[in-house]
Structure formats: structure tokens, C-alpha cells
Scaffold this active site. Structure first.
Site, PDB file in Angstrom:
ATOM      1  N   GLU A 258       0.898  -1.151   0.000  1.00 31.50           N
ATOM      2  CA  GLU A 258       0.000   0.000   0.000  1.00 31.50           C
ATOM      3  C   GLU A 258       0.927   1.188   0.000  1.00 31.50           C
ATOM      4  OE1 GLU A 258      -1.346   3.065   1.328  1.00 31.50           O
ATOM      5  OE2 GLU A 258      -1.874   2.100   3.219  1.00 31.50           O
ATOM      6  N   CYS A 297      -2.354   8.531   3.767  1.00 31.87           N
ATOM      7  CA  CYS A 297      -2.235   8.010   2.410  1.00 31.87           C
ATOM      8  C   CYS A 297      -3.565   8.144   1.672  1.00 31.87           C
ATOM      9  CB  CYS A 297      -1.761   6.561   2.429  1.00 31.87           C
ATOM     10  SG  CYS A 297      -2.736   5.523   3.509  1.00 31.87           S
TER      11      CYS A 297
END
Lengths: 676, 676
Positions: A258, A297
Site C-alpha cells: 500500500e 495516504c
């Protein structure tokens, strides 16, 4: 605060910083706060400990045992949150930021505890998907199952969520039955270490289930095999380096990534200024820019709005940013704290300079902003920075460069297709949001942008206060995205657990599938006994125990009586000619509910006993019409048992209703609650 | 046979061999048979054609449209098998071998055509998993969906299954709605090209849906992005090279690998000589050694048997091998043909020499075996070769070196745990089989070896002739394995389709989720109209159309009457004191089936109309007890429609039954068949 010495926890021992150590500084004051270094850690011993001690202990537990363990762990941490909040301030986080991190992490444990008990069996073999018939007569069938990988999960976490980052990976890993080695990012590792220490001290986890590397991961990755997993959150550059590791490639080590993401938020074409959607959009953009000082993020980096409303959006967002006090996160007035480190501040400002070539800065001049209750130079403070792009189609860096701070760019779009095309220019994102109340806009967004996004978040006046936020990954939903976002998937309920298990396609006779899964399947042996199965307590009832009932004929009178009694006078039951004209029936037929009711009349054992209630029924199919004069007979087979609490458990029964020719006319699964 | 010129098919044109061409030889006679070379192919144009022409055309179709397309394609190829068998002989394959390859490939298309219609919607958005409640009041919910990736799938296939290898990858790819570029292994590419040509000539696929590279893939991989997929079958060495490709890593290109595997077959501890399981084991070992001359990634390489029966197994297998005629696959007497090429023969013999250091050869001396009806030196013939290992625990290469031919090694084991440990020494395999009739042995094998194997195949006297074989991947079941086997997964029904789609977590209001998925969900708007929904034809019925029925009181008389009529005199309905003692009931309650029956009486519209039959019911839950005197009322909402054929389709209704306090007492999904 005296200097914290961050220990690693390896093979059951705390190991003090050694070798090449690093001093960590407060993001707020710049004062030295902690020291770490993993020079004293034997990584081979660590991996061996996970494989030989932690893994076997976890695998002896059922999924429910592990779920209860996660729940107890969540409760333990929940009671100790205050100590973590204190340490969290020094990472630059406000109290609200810490709640995202700490409460969010604990909440993830709770959700996995709950899903583990509701969606996984109280057993060591997970049954994945439906039974697959592989032969005509049913003597050979397929069933996917999953069992825990026998290696170790290495979790390499990012600096921005020191607690959530650890717990969101640990929850599915431990539920799967796999031990983990946690390697937090150094910058904020003191908070991770404190939370980790609480977990160890709780003594709720079996020895070897979790270990910690405070510092560099040394040669740990070179010790891994195909039974291990690396789960990484961080930059694309680091991810690429790890993915290219020859040893990991040669061993086909599972790698979940990720990484960067240029997330977009779209103001829907239907959401005009003054609408509830417009206001919600502005609030959300502001919140995503400033929460965690933009170090998420999932934060909104690209703000896509109809050309006509671009200036209105800029003004409304800027207005909110003007009121946002930046400074010491311990101060009550402060809404945005510091970045995690001075290095991070330098990085953000360098990226901002890159973006500036393609966009005009309309808020947040880097020089001369005010910082409340802290030294602006000693702490890692930046102001929120808002840009406007006049040529979003021509821009390159705006869609590719992530300034990991409170930085976002407004871009105008012509129509929804244009907006989706711009969103997709991110090259794969964790999330995009759309503020709309129009279901057609939502569907068009899924079809036009779904392939590029791991998550699509829709908000409007209906979702209102219940909406969980553009930037919040939820344990129920997958978190990850294609392309630039790394191509990984985390969370998503049981999907996230599967990353730590091996799915195995089992092909076998029904008897063996029943033995493997502890569920009776059609074709497997049945046990016929003198005792009615309803007379057996939960524990005494055996899977496969079967009752064949006596027979009952269905007369035309029964059908007419049932129709009058219930009011269900559908023509297929009442009118011979009309029924015969129906493509499915030979003439008048019995009601499906009459068949069900007579079946129950045949198998129910009336006196009080262990069966407490029929609480449901699944997968009922009527297979053959039942005509007046047909005779019914029922098979009731104990299929599966799931303990619910100390008093009772759920029993799933396979029921077949057959006619005088032995043909099955109906089949279903019956659910009862049975006393222990 | 004149030299075949193998063309690539790129951007709608056939392109003859050019650049550095290669001549391919018959595996049987050594005669030159075909020429290929992709020097004339523009790979960038090819990728662009897939993305700009093939992808959009496929995405305009629903999953059902694509499933029908696969079925038509399967039928088209099925009628042309003979021509493919002819070309297949020259790869060294016998008629039986060709059936595995050609019929197996066509069968995979048929299964995906069927699963696409049964398990996927007649829509362009796939709904993945259950609705996730994300808020207390239900105003914000989660639903995973999947949509096709917008790039191109590059299929890099192995030489051993020129047809199956292509079709098993194409079936899930095309069903997903993604175009593909097929790159067959050169050695046997003439057969792939012939089958591919049939597909193009069928005109059943939209332009751009499939393209072919006959020869090297040039710089194709460097053209890929995160919306593309590489699916590879072949050697671990090639896989490692591709996985390490910096461009693929930087772009997070999905990579599915199926590579080497040292598959084991275990004779169960319960399967003694003379038993049906022993005989089936020997037959299977022989079949797996000789089918495709052992060139199957799933073939049995390690034969694990109880120490006590080792010699009996060796003798029985050798006896069968002695009777196996090797030679020209066109000959009727021949049971095993040639390897695919002379290079392959050299490779197998080199690997055999490696194995020989750790095992004794007990059958098949490489020199001086007889070859029927062919020149033993011109063709790529080898004999079946059987080894015995006296120290399987000490061996290394036996568990790591794959001789990709008719080669296997017998190893003795002490007990089942020892057998499983030896099986796991393969470092991750595609499949292991166990010949046992004991469910406890089967469960132990799953718990002890499941993590190391993508498939576990169990056979015994019960599976008998229906068993599909250790070495046959089935489209229903996943094919792939951890570690040495590559860590990939193919097939497995819809799981295999998901590799070519992006899963997206949608979070939204119920209204928007309903709009996106075309399924009504709880909380979404309902449409109340004057017309009873049962009076509307399939096409005219709108999702969300809702009927609220009148009310009906449930009396104690009703309950007693129902009990007498059906015979269901369970105490909770009949005995006030006993019912009140039950933890779930306040006193006597109505039967669940009485509630269902009365509900139907309230909503059924009796006259002939579009509703043809109630054919089933799903997810019924009784939520609150219904006491004598309670009044019931029903909500019936059209949830989802699925066309079945030209005459009718399935309608799924959401049904809620409520009491006089507005509390829901039961909920379920009702299935009806409705005329168009």
C-alpha cells in the site's frame, strides 16, 4: 521527558538499542525523545521463534478462540489509551488525530473480533465458498478451504499511523492464525513500542505470536520463504526496492503493498453552491487537508469541481483554512499539529515546489504563517497549502507527485466524464470520493473510475453524519488500490484474513469433505439412530445424525383448506385449467408453504428439549411440483454446529422433502438454537 | 506436411514471420514443421488496440453476454477438434493426451460460460460479497463491487498445453471483460496458432478482444501499466526474470505465476496392498507418469508410501510401466508419445542425472528402450523412469529438481506426519494427492499440508470412476500453489475472473448503492404504485417497487388450528408454561411457518399473471416472537431481476413482516419466476 530507550522484542526477550543507534526527535519541540537500533537482534532466531513457537500456538486455537483473544486485546488497550495519547502529541498529532490512529486501531481489533466469530467457524479449517459438484452422481465434489500459512508475517509500517498501522495488520494476521514481526517506521516508533509493550504485558497473546523490531530490519527479509508474508505500507520507492528483492522473488514470498496515492474528491455535477452536498464537500476537503497535517495516504490531493463552481470552492475552502489554527497539538485552540519530523517538512516543501510549476498557490504561503504555542522553526510545522490548476489536462506532476502534508490542488472539470478521466490520471488510487445525490452519477463513477480505485466513497445529505469520511479506511472494506497505490489490498473483512492463509482446493468424496470441514454435505454418510436428533443436547448431537420421518399424503382438501386458512388462493393451487397452462405445473399443486409446514409437522419433536427455537432457514428451493395425492417424507440431517455462548449454539440442518417416487421436491437448510 | 508459417494477429491483421525467425520441428519425426518470428509486430500498437478497441467493446457487454459468447466459442471449437488433434500429434501427444489439452480447454470455456450466467449478474457491475452495515441507523452502507480492468491481459503460456493453456486463461479474462494478448511458447505454437485462427474466423469475439504473438514478446512488457495483467505459466527461472522486471514493479502490474512443482502423491496409511485404494493409487501414479509423457506441471514426481509397502508399490508400478508402449503417438498400440522437443529430452536427461545421485533407478534405462513406429533418435523419446529413494529425509534434489518428463521417485514414510512433512519438502506445490478412505486422515492432511498446496486431491473406492484425476486442474477449483509453485492462483470459478477485475469498496447511502448495483437494498427508496407488483411483466417491473399489504391478526385459535392441521405441535406453540420457560419466548408463539403462510396470504395476487411460480426463499430469519393477538403486515419489494431466457426471468423480492408496533418479526428474500 527523559530519553526513551526503544526495545525490540525478539524470541521472548526485550532487547535494548545496540549497534548503529538513531535518536528520534519530538515533531513539536525538536527535543530528543527516544533512541532505537536493532543491532542486538538475531533475525534468524526471531523468524525461527515465530515459526516454531508462535505459529503452532496460534494454530492450536480455533478462529473463534483467536477472535475472543482480539476482543480481549482491544479491551485491554482501550483502557490504556490515555498513556498513548500523551506519547502521540510528540509525533505532532492533535488529540483528534490521535483518535484516528489509536481509537481507529483498537476499533479495527474489535471489528475483526466480531467478524471472526460471525463469519468464520469455531474450528481450525476455514471453508471458502460453496461446495462444487464435480461429478454427475455427486460422488466426487470440490470444496475450497483455507488454513494458516506456517511462516511469519513481516509487517513494515509507515510513520503516519504508529498504532493503527500496527493493529490493522495484526488483526487479520492473528485471526488467520499466523505470527507477526512488526517493523514500525523509526520516526514515530516510540508510540508503536509503547502500544506493543501493552500487548505483551497483557499476556493475552501466546508467546511468539508478536515480535517487534525497533530499528532496521537487518537481514530479516533474506530469511523468508513462500510460507511467509511481507505486508508493506510506505513509499513507492521503498516498495519497488523490496519487491525487486531477488530472494523474495525466488521464494515467491507474498507481498502486499500500500503505497503512494493522489486521491481525488469530486464535487458532483448536481451539487451546486448552497446545496447540502456542496457544504459537505467543502467540510470534507478541509478536514482531509488538515487531519494528521495531511499525512494520510488517503488524504484528498486533487479537488475536482465543475468549472462553474471552481472559484466558489476555492473561496469556501480558503475561508475554513484561514480559521485553522496551526501549532502545538497540546493546545486546545490548535486544529492542525506538526508534520512527523523536520525531514518530512523538507520533503513536503520540496514536493510543493514541484507542484508550483503547474498550479497557482491560493492559500498558505510557506513563509510567515503563525504557529500557536510552539517554536515554528524547532517543530515540523507547515501551513495548509491550497493550489489551483488552470490546465489540469496538461498537468503531469499534479497527478503524479504526492506532497505528504496539508497540500491539495483544485481543478475544474467540464462534465462528469472529464472529472472521472482526471481522477484516473492518478494512475491508480486508494480512494476517490464523489459528492452527489444522483444514483446515475454514482453508477457512472463506478463504471468510469472503479477500475482505478480501491475505494469509492459517496457522500450527500442522506449519508450526513453517519458517513465515515473520505479518508478513513474501515476494517469492513478493502483498503488498497491499483497501480501507483501499490496494487495491494488490506482489510476488507475476511478478505484481509485470507492474505495470511493458503486457499486449498479440496477434491474428494462427500465423506472426506465432511470429515475435513466438519459439515455434513450431500452424499456423505448419515447416521440413523434410535434417538430423535431434537432430543440431543448441542454437545451430544453428531454431524450427520439423520431422521427419516413417516409419510403424509397431501390431499386436494389439504390444499383448499390451506388456501382458505392463509388467504393464499394463487391460481396454481385453486384452478386446474389455469394451473395446467402455467409452464411449471402439471395442474393444481400444493403451496410451497404447505410443503414446508407439513415437513415441520413430520419432523418436529413436540416436547421441551434441547431445541429452543427455529430461528431461520436458508437456500430453500422447490424442485418438483407436489400434486394432490402425492405423499411426502422428510430427511433431516445435522449439518453443522456453531457454539454461540455457554448456554446454546446454532445447529444447521439439511432438510430434504421427497415424494412417493423418492424424488426430492424441496430442499433447504434449517437453523435451530440448541441448548448445551 | 509443408512448412507452416505461423502468423501473429495484431491490431486486426495477420502478420507473417519476420525478423529473427525460428524453425520448429516435429517432436516425433524431427522434420521441420513450422516457422515463426514476431519481428513484424508493433507491440505498442497491439497494446493500444486492446485498450482502445477490444476493451471498450467487451465492457459494453454484460457478464451474461460474455458468457454466451464463451459458450458459442466453445461450440465452434468443439466442432473443429479433429483438425487440432492432427496438429497435436506432431507435438508428441497421443490422442488421449490431446483430449486433455484440446477437450480440456474447450471444457473450461463451457464451465466459465455456465458459471458466468449462474454466478454473475446480467450487468456490467459485479457485486462481490454481502452488504456491510457501516452505521447504526443504516443510512450509510458498504458494498464491494468489481469492474473490468481497462488495460490488456498478457498471457504467457507454456509449451505443454498449447490449447488448454490458452483457453484456461482466456475464459476468465474474456468473462471479466478484458482483452488479451496471447503469447504461446514457441515449441508447440503451431497448434495454438491453429486454434487461435479458428477463434478469429468464428467472428464470435469483438475486434481487439484477442491478439496473438507468434514468437518473442519483444518490448510488450515494457508497455504495460497498473491496469494490465501478466499471467505466466512456465519455469521458475523465467518467472523470476519477469517478476524482477523494473518496469512491471514500478507500475505494480498484476502478475499471476504458475511455475515448477514437485507434486507428491501419498498412499494413505489405511490403503494396504489388495485394497481398492492401493490399486487406484498404482493406476494413478502410472497415468500421471505417462500422460503427456510426464510433461504436466501437476504430474506426480514424488510417490510417498508406507515403508512396509514400498516394494509392493515399486513392483506394481513397474509392472504397468513394462506394458506401456512408447512411440509414434499416431500408432494405436502406443500409450506414451514423445517429449515436445529434442531440447526438452536433453533437459529431462540432465535433470535425471541430478536425481540419480539421491535415488536408485528401478525402471527405464535411458539407453536401449524400444520405440514403436518411429526413429528413437530423430524423435524426442524417453522411457518412463522410476526411482527409489532410500533416504528421502536426507535428499535435497529429489524435493527441488523437476525432471519435466515421465520421471518419478518412490519414497517410504514412517507415519502420516512423516508423509506430510515429506510432501511439504517440495517448498510449495500445485497439488498433492492422498489415497485414503479415512476422514481423519483427510483432515490431518489438510491441517498438516494444506498451507503448502494449492490443491489436495483425495481418491478412494467411493470416488471411483467419477474422480477427475490427480493431475487435472478443473475450472471450478483454483490452480496454483505457494512458494516454488509460484504463489499464483488461476481458475477457481469466479475467483479466476477477479484477477482481471478491480475490486472496489463502495461506501454510500442505500439509494446510491441501489443505483450502482441495480439491486434494492434496505434503506433505499421504495416505489409505491397503484399496480400490484405481481401484475407487472418482468420487463415492466421496477427495482424498488413495493407493496404494503393489509393487516391480519394472529389468534390463539389460528396457532392451535395450524398445529393440528400440520402436526407441528412443538411446545412453544402449545404449552404456555413450557414456552415461557424457553429463553427466547414470552409464552406461546406462532409457528414460523404460520407467519410465512399468512404473509403469503397477504401479498399474493391470486389471478393468473406474470408471476409463474414461487421457486424458493433465501436468508429467512425470525427476528421477534409473534404472540397470540399480534397483528401482521407485510412489505414486499422488488430487489433484483435476472433474465433467464426469452420467456421468463427470476425476480428476487425483499420481504419484511412487521407487527402492530412496526417491529420487524421476520425477513427473507423470495424468489419468483416471472414471464417477460
Amino acid at each position: 521527558m527523559s530519553l526513551l530507550s526503544l526495545n525490540s522484542y525478539a524470541a521472548g526477550r526485550w532487547i535494548a538499542p545496540a549497534g548503529k543507534t538513531v535518536r528520534l526527535k519530538s515533531a513539536v519541540s525538536g527535543a530528543e525523545i527516544a533512541e532505537l537500533g536493532s543491532g542486538g537482534v538475531d533475525f534468524q532466531a526471531m523468524a525461527a521463534h515465530a515459526r516454531q513457537v508462535g505459529g503452532p500456538a496460534l494454530r492450536r486455537m480455533t478462529f473463534h478462540d483467536r477472535a475472543f483473544m482480539l476482543k480481549a486485546l482491544a479491551q485491554h488497550l482501550n483502557e490504556r489509551r490515555e498513556a498513548l495519547y500523551e506519547l502521540s502529541y510528540e509525533t505532532g498529532a492533535t488529540r483528534a488525530d490521535s483518535q484516528i490512529d489509536i481509537d481507529g486501531g483498537i476499533g479495527t481489533l474489535f471489528v475483526y473480533a466480531s467478524k471472526g466469530r460471525r463469519e468464520m467457524p469455531d474450528d481450525t479449517v476455514y471453508v471458502d465458498g460453496a461446495l462444487e459438484p464435480l461429478s454427475r452422481s455427486g460422488g466426487f465434489v470440490g470444496q475450497h478451504v483455507a488454513t494458516p500459512l506456517t511462516g511469519v508475517a513481516v509487517h513494515i509500517n509507515a510513520f503516519n499511523f504508529p498504532v493503527w498501522g500496527m493493529l490493522e495488520k495484526l488483526a487479520p494476521t492473528l485471526l488467520a492464525g499466523m505470527p507477526a514481526i512488526v517493523k514500525p517506521a523509526s520516526q514515530t516508533a516510540w508510540l508503536t513500542e509503547a502500544c506493543f509493550r501493552m500487548m505483551v504485558e497483557s499476556e493475552l497473546l501466546p508467546e511468539g505470536a508478536v515480535q517487534l523490531v525497533a530499528g532496521s530490519a537487518g537481514d530479516l527479509l533474506d530469511r523468508l520463504t513462500g510460507q511467509d508474508v511481507v505486508s508493506f505500507t510506505g513509499s513507492a520507492a521503498t516498495a519497488a526496492m523490496l519487491r525487486g528483492n531477488r530472494h523474495l522473488i525466488a521464494q515467491s514470498v507474498r507481498f502486499v503493498a500500500e503505497q503512494d496515492s493522489l486521491n481525488a474528491s469530486i464535487l458532483g455535477p448536481d451539487a451546486t453552491p448552497g446545496s447540502a452536498e456542496f457544504d459537505a464537500f467543502v467540510r470534507e476537503v478541509h478536514r482531509e487537508m488538515t487531519a494528521k497535517a495531511g499525512q494520510k495516504c488517503t488524504a484528498i490531493r486533487r479537488i475536482l469541481v465543475p468549472d462553474a463552481h471552481r472559484e466558489a470552492v476555492v473561496e469556501a475552502v480558503a475561508e475554513r483554512l484561514r480559521k485553522t489554527v496551526v501549532g502545538n497539538p497540546r493546545s486546545e485552540s490548535v486544529r492542525m499539529g506538526a508534520l512527523a519530523s523536520l525531514a518530512q517538512r523538507d520533503d513536503v516543501m520540496a514536493r510543493v515546489a514541484e507542484l508550483a510549476g503547474e498550479a497557482r498557490q491560493v492559500f498558505g504561503n510557506g513563509d510567515g504563517f503563525s504557529v500557536a504555542d510552539a517554536d515554528a522553526r524547532a517543530g515540523a510545522f507547515v501551513p495548509p497549502m491550497l493550489f489551483v490548476a488552470d490546465d489540469p489536462d496538461g498537468a503531469e506532476r499534479l497527478h503524479a507527485v504526492e506532497a505528504f502534508g496539508p497540500v491539495a490542488t483544485v481543478m475544474g472539470y467540464r462534465d462528469l466524464d472529464h472529472a472521472l478521466a482526471l481522477a484516473n490520471r492518478g494512475g491508480g488510487s486508494l480512494v476517490a470520493s464523489v459528492f452527489t445525490r444522483d444514483p446515475q452519477v454514482a453508477r457512472q463513477a463506478v463504471l468510469g473510475a472503479g477500475a482505478h480505485h480501491g475505494r469509492l466513497y459517496f457522500a450527500n445529505r442522506d449519508t450526513g453524519k453517519e458517513a465515515t469520511g473520505h479518508g478513513s479506511p474501515l476494517p469492513h472494506m478493502v483498503h488498497g488500490g491499483p497501480g501507483r497505490a501499490g496494487g495491494g489490498e488490506e482489510l476488507g473483512g475476511i478478505r484481509g484474513v485470507m492474505h495470511y492463509m493458503q486457499r486449498t482446493a479440496v477434491q474428494a468424496s462427500p465423506d472426506l469433505v465432511a470429515g475435513i470441514t466438519r459439515r455434513w454435505v450431500p452424499g456423505a454418510a448419515t447416521l440413523e439412530k434410535d434417538t430423535h436428533p431434537f432430543r440431543l443436547a448441542f454437545g451430544a448431537l453428531e454431524i450427520g445424525h439423520t431422521l427419516w420421518t413417516g409419510e403424509r399424503q397431501v390431499s386436494l382438501d389439504d390444499i383448499e383448506h390451506f388456501a382458505r386458512f392463509t388467504g393464499d388462493t394463487f391460481y396454481a393451487h385453486m384452478d386446474e385449467a389455469a394451473a395446467a397452462a402455467n409452464p411449471f405445473f402439471p395442474g393444481r399443486v400444493a403451496h410451497g408453504y404447505l410443503i414446508l409446514s407439513f415437513a415441520a409437522g413430520l419432523f418436529v419433536d413436540p416436547e421441551p428439549g434441547p431445541v429452543l427455537a427455529n430461528y431461520g432457514l436458508d437456500n430453500l428451493r422447490f424442485m418438483e411440483p407436489v400434486s394432490p395425492g402425492d405423499t411426502l417424507k422428510v430427511r433431516l440431517t445435522a449439518k453443522h454446529k456453531t457454539r454461540r455462548n455457554e448456554e446454546y449454539g446454532e445447529v444447521r440442518w439439511d432438510v430434504g422433502v421427497y415424494n412417493q417416487d423418492g424424488k426430492q421436491v424441496a430442499g433447504y437448510e434449517l437453523l435451530t438454537m440448541n441448548a448445551m
